[in-house]
Design a protein around this motif. Structure first.
Motif, PDB file in Angstrom:
ATOM      1  N   LYS A   1       0.854  -1.180   0.000  1.00  0.00           N
ATOM      2  CA  LYS A   1       0.000   0.000   0.000  1.00  0.00           C
ATOM      3  C   LYS A   1       0.891   1.232   0.000  1.00  0.00           C
ATOM      4  CE  LYS A   1      -3.589  -2.260   2.664  1.00  0.00           C
ATOM      5  NZ  LYS A   1      -4.351  -2.261   3.885  1.00  0.00           N
ATOM      6  N   ASP A   2       0.402   2.325  -0.492  1.00  0.00           N
ATOM      7  CA  ASP A   2       1.136   3.580  -0.470  1.00  0.00           C
ATOM      8  C   ASP A   2       0.933   4.230   0.892  1.00  0.00           C
ATOM      9  OD1 ASP A   2       2.632   5.709  -1.139  1.00  0.00           O
ATOM     10  OD2 ASP A   2       1.280   6.492  -2.680  1.00  0.00           O
ATOM     11  N   ILE A   3       1.942   4.182   1.745  1.00  0.00           N
ATOM     12  CA  ILE A   3       1.833   4.635   3.133  1.00  0.00           C
ATOM     13  C   ILE A   3       1.665   6.139   3.205  1.00  0.00           C
ATOM     14  CG2 ILE A   3       3.081   4.722   5.342  1.00  0.00           C
ATOM     15  CD1 ILE A   3       4.252   2.023   4.615  1.00  0.00           C
ATOM     16  N   GLN A   4       2.287   6.898   2.285  1.00  0.00           N
ATOM     17  CA  GLN A   4       2.155   8.352   2.325  1.00  0.00           C
ATOM     18  C   GLN A   4       0.702   8.782   2.101  1.00  0.00           C
ATOM     19  OE1 GLN A   4       4.952   9.838  -0.517  1.00  0.00           O
ATOM     20  NE2 GLN A   4       6.673   9.689   0.924  1.00  0.00           N
ATOM     21  N   LEU A   5      -0.001   8.086   1.206  1.00  0.00           N
ATOM     22  CA  LEU A   5      -1.417   8.429   0.976  1.00  0.00           C
ATOM     23  C   LEU A   5      -2.286   8.014   2.160  1.00  0.00           C
ATOM     24  CD1 LEU A   5      -2.245   7.690  -2.763  1.00  0.00           C
ATOM     25  CD2 LEU A   5      -2.585   9.791  -1.502  1.00  0.00           C
ATOM     26  N   LEU A   6      -1.955   6.864   2.758  1.00  0.00           N
ATOM     27  CA  LEU A   6      -2.760   6.416   3.890  1.00  0.00           C
ATOM     28  C   LEU A   6      -2.605   7.330   5.094  1.00  0.00           C
ATOM     29  CD1 LEU A   6      -2.212   2.559   3.747  1.00  0.00           C
ATOM     30  CD2 LEU A   6      -4.299   3.821   3.201  1.00  0.00           C
ATOM     31  N   ASP A   7      -1.415   7.852   5.322  1.00  0.00           N
ATOM     32  CA  ASP A   7      -1.173   8.710   6.484  1.00  0.00           C
ATOM     33  C   ASP A   7      -1.384  10.187   6.154  1.00  0.00           C
ATOM     34  OD1 ASP A   7      -0.578   6.491   7.963  1.00  0.00           O
ATOM     35  OD2 ASP A   7       1.584   6.643   7.644  1.00  0.00           O
ATOM     36  N   ASP A   8      -1.674  10.522   4.921  1.00  0.00           N
ATOM     37  CA  ASP A   8      -1.816  11.912   4.449  1.00  0.00           C
ATOM     38  C   ASP A   8      -0.576  12.740   4.728  1.00  0.00           C
ATOM     39  OD1 ASP A   8      -4.322  11.489   3.397  1.00  0.00           O
ATOM     40  OD2 ASP A   8      -5.334  12.004   5.287  1.00  0.00           O
ATOM     41  N   VAL A   9       0.555  12.193   4.407  1.00  0.00           N
ATOM     42  CA  VAL A   9       1.831  12.909   4.582  1.00  0.00           C
ATOM     43  C   VAL A   9       2.387  13.153   3.190  1.00  0.00           C
ATOM     44  CG1 VAL A   9       4.168  12.750   5.509  1.00  0.00           C
ATOM     45  CG2 VAL A   9       2.257  11.782   6.768  1.00  0.00           C
TER      46      VAL A   9
END
Length: 134
Positions: A123-131
């Motif tokens: 998963k794209d962690i930056q999109l999930l965490d909104d960073v």
């Protein structure tokens, strides 16, 4: 570093050869058991007491002593490379070549991440965490 050690060793060996092949002479002159003169390679100067005693007609024992120390040098220095047999020479050359080969530095570059594979991104962690990097 290796060259400096080699130069020091060669210099020491040359000095050893020079000292062992040179003849040395040391003369000491004593007058009444007191050291008057020390001379290297040349005759020692006397104190002049011997000449005054010889002029007198009365025979007396001299108060002066001369001590001479002579160290003879080696006259027949020859290179000693021919006292090994042919098989011994071959063994010595092969042994020294293999021994010196142990100390040669290998110039390979070590890449620590060469065999490393990055983890799979599920998963794209930056999109999930909104960073987001701005």
């Amino acid at each position: 570093m290796k060259e400096k050690i080699h130069k020091i060793f060669v210099t020491l060996m040359a000095l050893l050869l020079l000292v062992s092949t040179t003849s040395w002479k040391v003369e000491k002159h004593y007058c009444m058991d007191v050291l008057i003169d020390i001379a290297f390679f040349t005759p020692a100067e006397n104190c002049g007491m011997d000449s005054s005693l010889q002029a007198e007609s009365i025979v007396k024992q001299s108060c002066c002593d001369d001590e001479v120390i002579v160290v003879e040098g080696i006259d027949d220095v020859k290179p000693a490379g021919d006292d090994f047999e042919l098989q011994q020479q071959f063994f010595l050359i092969a042994y020294s070549y293999s021994y010196l080969g142990l100390f040669q530095v290998e110039e390979t570059e070590n890449i620590p991440h060469k065999n490393y594979s990055p983890p799979r991104l599920v998963k794209d962690i930056q999109l999930l965490d909104d960073v987001f990097i701005i």
